[in-house]
Design a protein around this motif. Structure first.
Motif, PDB file in Angstrom:
ATOM      1  N   SER A  26       0.746  -1.046  -0.058  1.00  0.00           N
ATOM      2  CA  SER A  26      -0.032   0.093  -0.103  1.00  0.00           C
ATOM      3  C   SER A  26       0.845   1.229   0.070  1.00  0.00           C
ATOM      4  CB  SER A  26      -0.935   0.132   1.208  1.00  0.00           C
ATOM      5  OG  SER A  26      -1.549  -1.063   1.396  1.00  0.00           O
ATOM      6  N   LYS A  27       0.367   2.263  -0.776  1.00  0.00           N
ATOM      7  CA  LYS A  27       1.242   3.534  -0.642  1.00  0.00           C
ATOM      8  C   LYS A  27       0.838   4.170   0.383  1.00  0.00           C
ATOM      9  CE  LYS A  27       2.053   7.545  -3.779  1.00  0.00           C
ATOM     10  NZ  LYS A  27       2.000   7.899  -5.290  1.00  0.00           N
ATOM     11  N   VAL A  53       2.739   1.489  -5.940  1.00  0.00           N
ATOM     12  CA  VAL A  53       1.208   1.082  -6.097  1.00  0.00           C
ATOM     13  C   VAL A  53       0.650   2.294  -5.769  1.00  0.00           C
ATOM     14  CG1 VAL A  53       1.754  -1.440  -5.419  1.00  0.00           C
ATOM     15  CG2 VAL A  53       1.333   0.308  -3.617  1.00  0.00           C
ATOM     16  N   ASP A  54      -0.673   2.213  -6.282  1.00  0.00           N
ATOM     17  CA  ASP A  54      -1.540   3.347  -5.879  1.00  0.00           C
ATOM     18  C   ASP A  54      -2.598   3.107  -4.683  1.00  0.00           C
ATOM     19  OD1 ASP A  54      -0.450   5.080  -7.282  1.00  0.00           O
ATOM     20  OD2 ASP A  54      -1.497   4.381  -9.087  1.00  0.00           O
ATOM     21  N   SER A  55      -2.541   1.852  -4.042  1.00  0.00           N
ATOM     22  CA  SER A  55      -3.571   1.683  -3.101  1.00  0.00           C
ATOM     23  C   SER A  55      -3.421   2.122  -1.658  1.00  0.00           C
ATOM     24  CB  SER A  55      -3.633  -0.037  -3.023  1.00  0.00           C
ATOM     25  OG  SER A  55      -2.603  -0.539  -2.683  1.00  0.00           O
ATOM     26  N   ALA A  56      -4.312   2.068  -0.946  1.00  0.00           N
ATOM     27  CA  ALA A  56      -4.044   2.515   0.366  1.00  0.00           C
ATOM     28  C   ALA A  56      -4.857   1.548   1.508  1.00  0.00           C
ATOM     29  CB  ALA A  56      -4.907   3.961   0.882  1.00  0.00           C
ATOM     30  N   ARG A  72      -0.887   6.212  14.854  1.00  0.00           N
ATOM     31  CA  ARG A  72      -1.157   5.003  14.618  1.00  0.00           C
ATOM     32  C   ARG A  72      -0.688   4.629  12.945  1.00  0.00           C
ATOM     33  NH1 ARG A  72      -6.293   2.283  17.517  1.00  0.00           N
ATOM     34  NH2 ARG A  72      -4.984   2.443  19.134  1.00  0.00           N
ATOM     35  N   ALA A  73      -1.307   5.671  12.207  1.00  0.00           N
ATOM     36  CA  ALA A  73      -1.040   5.339  10.781  1.00  0.00           C
ATOM     37  C   ALA A  73       0.337   5.475  10.226  1.00  0.00           C
ATOM     38  CB  ALA A  73      -1.773   6.562  10.040  1.00  0.00           C
ATOM     39  N   GLU A  74       1.171   6.024  10.926  1.00  0.00           N
ATOM     40  CA  GLU A  74       2.718   6.394  10.726  1.00  0.00           C
ATOM     41  C   GLU A  74       3.259   4.817  11.056  1.00  0.00           C
ATOM     42  OE1 GLU A  74       4.081   9.817  12.793  1.00  0.00           O
ATOM     43  OE2 GLU A  74       3.074  11.275  11.066  1.00  0.00           O
ATOM     44  N   ALA A  75       2.976   4.404  12.304  1.00  0.00           N
ATOM     45  CA  ALA A  75       3.593   3.171  12.769  1.00  0.00           C
ATOM     46  C   ALA A  75       2.980   2.067  11.863  1.00  0.00           C
ATOM     47  CB  ALA A  75       2.959   2.875  14.054  1.00  0.00           C
ATOM     48  N   HIS A  76       1.975   1.990  11.447  1.00  0.00           N
ATOM     49  CA  HIS A  76       1.457   0.838  10.466  1.00  0.00           C
ATOM     50  C   HIS A  76       2.194   1.084   8.873  1.00  0.00           C
ATOM     51  CE1 HIS A  76      -1.781  -1.188  12.061  1.00  0.00           C
ATOM     52  NE2 HIS A  76      -2.414  -0.165  12.755  1.00  0.00           N
ATOM     53  N   GLY A  77       2.554   2.611   8.676  1.00  0.00           N
ATOM     54  CA  GLY A  77       3.371   2.575   7.415  1.00  0.00           C
ATOM     55  C   GLY A  77       4.716   2.296   7.525  1.00  0.00           C
TER      56      GLY A  77
END
Length: 124
Positions: A26-27, A53-56, A72-77
């Protein structure tokens, strides 16, 4: 580009590969939170470091506020970027092999290395 098979005991000379097992790429990572002032659910995005990729990745996990959603989003990234896999493979010559082409690695356990010079024809 034509995919090539690199098989231990056949044409695989050496390898050092971090495993990748059909992990989705995921991008961006999207996590939402409920904004009381706006009265609606708001999405927060963070990049994963994967740009091909272009998916989220839209998680079902919600956060209490914008700051927690962003963290949380940064950690998942960061996790997604680490899990993308990679490494190097050395094979005996093939006219079909191209740089950056898909390489199907066989006969090697996940996370292990094929010893250098492991091919029968490379031993004295």
């Amino acid at each position: 580009m034509t995919p090539i098979d690199a098989v231990y005991g056949d044409n695989l000379k050496s390898s050092s590969v971090a495993p990748i097992i059909s992990r989705p790429k995921s991008k961006n990572v999207e996590i939402s939170y409920f904004d009381v002032a706006k009265g609606k659910r708001v999405k927060v995005e963070a990049p994963t470091g994967i740009d091909d990729v272009d998916s989220a990745l839209r998680t079902v996990i919600t956060a209490a506020d914008e700051d927690r959603a962003r963290k949380r989003a940064e950690a998942h990234g960061k996790v997604s970027d680490r899990e993308k896999g990679g490494g190097s493979v050395t094979i005996l010559g093939s006219v079909y092999a191209e740089p950056e082409a898909l390489c199907n690695l066989g006969g090697v356990a996940r996370g292990s290395r094929a010893p250098t010079g492991s091919h029968p024809s490379s031993t004295p």
